[in-house]
Design a protein around this motif. Structure first.
Motif, short mmCIF file in Angstrom:
data_model
loop_
_atom_site.label_atom_id
_atom_site.label_comp_id
_atom_site.label_asym_id
_atom_site.label_seq_id
_atom_site.Cartn_x
_atom_site.Cartn_y
_atom_site.Cartn_z
N ILE A 166 26.14 69.05 65.65
CA ILE A 166 26.24 67.83 66.45
C ILE A 166 26.50 66.60 65.57
CG2 ILE A 166 23.76 67.26 66.54
CD1 ILE A 166 26.21 67.06 69.49
N THR A 167 25.94 66.62 64.35
CA THR A 167 26.15 65.47 63.46
C THR A 167 27.62 65.31 63.09
OG1 THR A 167 25.53 66.95 61.68
CG2 THR A 167 23.86 65.41 62.41
N LEU A 168 28.33 66.45 62.95
CA LEU A 168 29.75 66.38 62.62
C LEU A 168 30.59 66.01 63.85
CD1 LEU A 168 30.26 69.35 60.12
CD2 LEU A 168 29.83 66.93 59.64
N LEU A 169 30.12 66.41 65.03
CA LEU A 169 30.81 66.00 66.26
C LEU A 169 30.78 64.47 66.37
CD1 LEU A 169 32.12 66.90 69.07
CD2 LEU A 169 29.85 66.47 70.01
N VAL A 170 29.60 63.92 66.16
CA VAL A 170 29.43 62.47 66.26
C VAL A 170 30.27 61.75 65.20
CG1 VAL A 170 27.74 60.63 65.93
CG2 VAL A 170 27.14 62.63 67.29
N LYS A 171 30.32 62.36 64.01
CA LYS A 171 31.00 61.72 62.89
C LYS A 171 32.53 61.80 63.00
CE LYS A 171 30.17 61.93 57.90
NZ LYS A 171 29.39 62.69 56.91
N TYR A 172 33.05 62.91 63.46
CA TYR A 172 34.49 63.15 63.36
C TYR A 172 35.24 63.27 64.68
CZ TYR A 172 33.53 64.08 58.43
OH TYR A 172 33.14 63.96 57.11
N PHE A 173 34.57 63.09 65.81
CA PHE A 173 35.26 63.21 67.09
C PHE A 173 35.02 61.99 67.96
CE2 PHE A 173 35.04 67.48 65.57
CZ PHE A 173 36.09 68.18 66.14
N LYS A 174 36.01 61.71 68.81
CA LYS A 174 35.87 60.64 69.80
C LYS A 174 36.02 61.25 71.18
CE LYS A 174 36.65 56.19 67.91
NZ LYS A 174 37.05 56.58 66.51
N LYS A 175 35.22 60.75 72.10
CA LYS A 175 35.29 61.28 73.45
C LYS A 175 36.43 60.61 74.20
CE LYS A 175 32.41 62.97 77.03
NZ LYS A 175 31.83 62.29 78.17
N GLN A 176 37.23 61.44 74.89
CA GLN A 176 38.33 60.92 75.71
C GLN A 176 38.20 61.56 77.06
OE1 GLN A 176 41.97 61.98 73.77
NE2 GLN A 176 42.13 59.97 72.84
N GLY A 177 37.67 60.85 78.03
CA GLY A 177 37.39 61.47 79.33
C GLY A 177 36.42 62.61 79.12
N GLU A 178 36.81 63.81 79.55
CA GLU A 178 35.92 64.96 79.38
C GLU A 178 36.25 65.75 78.11
OE1 GLU A 178 33.06 65.74 81.13
OE2 GLU A 178 33.54 63.68 81.70
N MET A 179 37.23 65.26 77.34
CA MET A 179 37.65 65.99 76.14
C MET A 179 37.21 65.24 74.88
SD MET A 179 39.26 68.54 77.52
CE MET A 179 40.45 69.32 76.44
N TRP A 180 37.30 65.94 73.75
CA TRP A 180 36.93 65.35 72.46
C TRP A 180 38.11 65.44 71.51
CZ3 TRP A 180 32.00 63.30 71.54
CH2 TRP A 180 31.07 63.52 72.57
N GLN A 181 38.48 64.30 70.92
CA GLN A 181 39.59 64.33 69.98
C GLN A 181 39.10 64.11 68.55
OE1 GLN A 181 42.95 61.55 70.32
NE2 GLN A 181 44.22 63.19 69.51
N ILE A 182 39.68 64.91 67.64
CA ILE A 182 39.28 64.82 66.25
C ILE A 182 39.84 63.55 65.62
CG2 ILE A 182 41.20 66.15 65.24
CD1 ILE A 182 38.76 67.68 63.73
N ASP A 183 39.12 63.02 64.66
CA ASP A 183 39.45 61.76 64.01
C ASP A 183 40.85 61.79 63.36
OD1 ASP A 183 37.96 59.19 63.13
OD2 ASP A 183 39.01 59.88 61.32
N PRO A 184 41.62 60.68 63.48
CA PRO A 184 42.96 60.65 62.88
C PRO A 184 42.95 60.95 61.38
CG PRO A 184 42.61 58.73 64.27
CD PRO A 184 41.31 59.47 64.24
N SER A 185 41.88 60.57 60.68
CA SER A 185 41.84 60.83 59.24
C SER A 185 41.82 62.33 58.94
CB SER A 185 40.62 60.14 58.61
OG SER A 185 39.44 60.79 59.01
N LEU A 186 41.20 63.10 59.83
CA LEU A 186 41.19 64.56 59.64
C LEU A 186 42.52 65.16 60.07
CD1 LEU A 186 37.59 65.35 60.82
CD2 LEU A 186 38.50 65.86 58.59
#
Lengths: 288, 121
Positions: A166-186
């Motif tokens: 969960i700590t990595l989800l919070v750190k590297y993902f953004k919520k978009q509606g019901e989906m999660w998008q990985i950070d642009p830097s990754l």
């Protein structure tokens, strides 16, 4: 895939396993069944469906169901390989590549990107030790749909909960509606390309570390050998290969050998002929 | 045997979770609100707590803060398991001392992955 082909396959899988395939899983059907079609010398999934429609083929129906009921890939799949990558493999290359400070890593069955992004997250977490390094990650998959999904880096709530702390989800993902998008830097750390493992791999370049996990299990013995030997040709002599938990090189090729004490990691065999047939070499010596 | 306290107002969810946890060889106890969960922990600290956010009497996050201030209350691995799936809730949960966070709906695979994540499998 044609809608009625999809309907036919999803009915088949559902009646045999109870697994429900929604329309958004069409890409999964295609990429899972492609190796199966090939194994049977069929041109593609279309032909596979034609055969299944034409006659009762219990073996084929079972294989289709099996291929579809295998879990989808997930982040940090099996955890252990990524611990080994971080704690054992990275330190080796930090030393051996200290002069060039560059490394290339290949995720050979990238699926929808979970594995290459996991590698990127590990590198990001180790960033302090890798300052000034240029590390390329290439993710390839046979399916164009998979590659497109991987590039987008958008995952469902189910997908981000399998293996991802969960700590990595919070750190590297953004919520978009019901989906999660990985950070642009990754996303910027990973290049994706559609590529068939059975084609010439050399245009992809050379790779210090190759992840080819849970792909060989779909292939027949000859194809396994062919894929592994193709991979060997794109690795430097000190390159390392990760295979899946149920996969090995033993009895498949003498180009690789297991790294002692490091489960799932294989290195190039520098002296393949004698290593492959130690008993015949020994008896040959005795006969003289 | 490892133990898990299941804290959820829904009997159905508790039943599903209990079944999954029993397959993973956890001995489980069920309660329906935060206050009863706190009392259960005062009697005996479980190895893990599967915790819903929206609960009658005392909410999941209030329970978690109270638990972490109890003697021995830092020991259980706390895994939120809730319909709340926005970043703010997740960050608040981590800040209050949650070890993992499951967004409903869940399946046995997710439960298993998350319990492995916190080192209980």
């Amino acid at each position: 895939m044609k809608p009625d082909d999809f309907a036919f396959l999803s009915d088949l899988v559902k009646s045999r396993s109870g697994l429900v395939l929604t329309r958004d899983k069409a890409y999964l059907l295609e990429s899972r069944l492609m190796p199966l079609a090939r194994k049977r010398n069929m041109k593609g999934v279309d032909e596979l469906v034609r055969v299944l429609r034409a006659r009762r083929d219990e073996g084929l129906a079972r294989d289709v169901t099996e291929a579809m009921t295998i879990n989808e890939s997930f982040f940090f799949r099996d955890i252990e390989p990524f611990d080994l990558f971080r704690n054992t493999v990275l330190p080796i290359f930090r030393k051996s590549r200290a002069d060039t400070r560059s490394m290339r890593i290949w995720s050979a069955a990238a699926c929808c990107g979970q594995e290459p992004y996991t590698i990127a997250m590990v590198l990001k977490e180790e960033a302090a030790k890798l300052a000034g390094w240029r590390i390329e990650i290439l993710g390839t998959d046979i399916s164009g749909d998979m590659v497109a999904k991987a590039r987008a880096g958008v995952y469902s709530q189910f997908e981000v909960q399998r293996g991802l702390p969960i700590t990595l989800l919070v750190k590297y993902f953004k919520k978009q509606g019901e989906m999660w998008q990985i950070d642009p830097s990754l996303r910027a750390m990973v290049q994706y390309q559609e590529h068939d493992l059975l084609h010439d791999l050399r245009p992809l370049g050379r790779f210090d570390v190759v992840f080819c996990r849970n792909v060989l299990i779909y292939f027949d013995p000859e194809t396994k050998t062919r894929v592994l030997e193709g991979i060997a040709r794109v690795m430097p002599p000190d390159g390392l290969l990760f295979l899946g938990g149920a996969e090995t090189v033993i009895g498949v090729t003498d180009r690789f050998k297991p790294v002692p004490g490091q489960r799932g990691i294989f290195c190039l065999n520098r002296d393949p002929a004698s290593a492959a047939h130690p008993e015949s070499a020994a008896s040959g010596a005795g006969a003289r | 045997m490892k133990s898990c306290l299941i804290v959820d107002a829904s009997k159905v969810i508790r039943l599903v979770a209990r079944k999954i946890l029993e397959d993973l060889e956890f001995e489980s106890e069920e309660v329906a609100d935060g206050q009863s969960a706190l009392e259960a922990c005062r009697r005996r600290m479980p190895s893990a707590i599967l915790l819903d956010w929206n609960l009658p009497v005392m909410s999941g996050i209030e329970f978690l803060r109270a638990l972490r201030s109890l003697p021995g209350g830092e020991a259980p691995r706390v895994l939120f398991c809730t319909i709340e799936n926005d970043l703010q809730h997740i960050q608040d949960a981590i800040k209050a001392g949650a070890d993992e966070y499951i967004m409903k709906p869940f399946d046995s695979e997710i439960i298993q992955a998350k319990f492995a994540q916190v080192g209980l499998l």
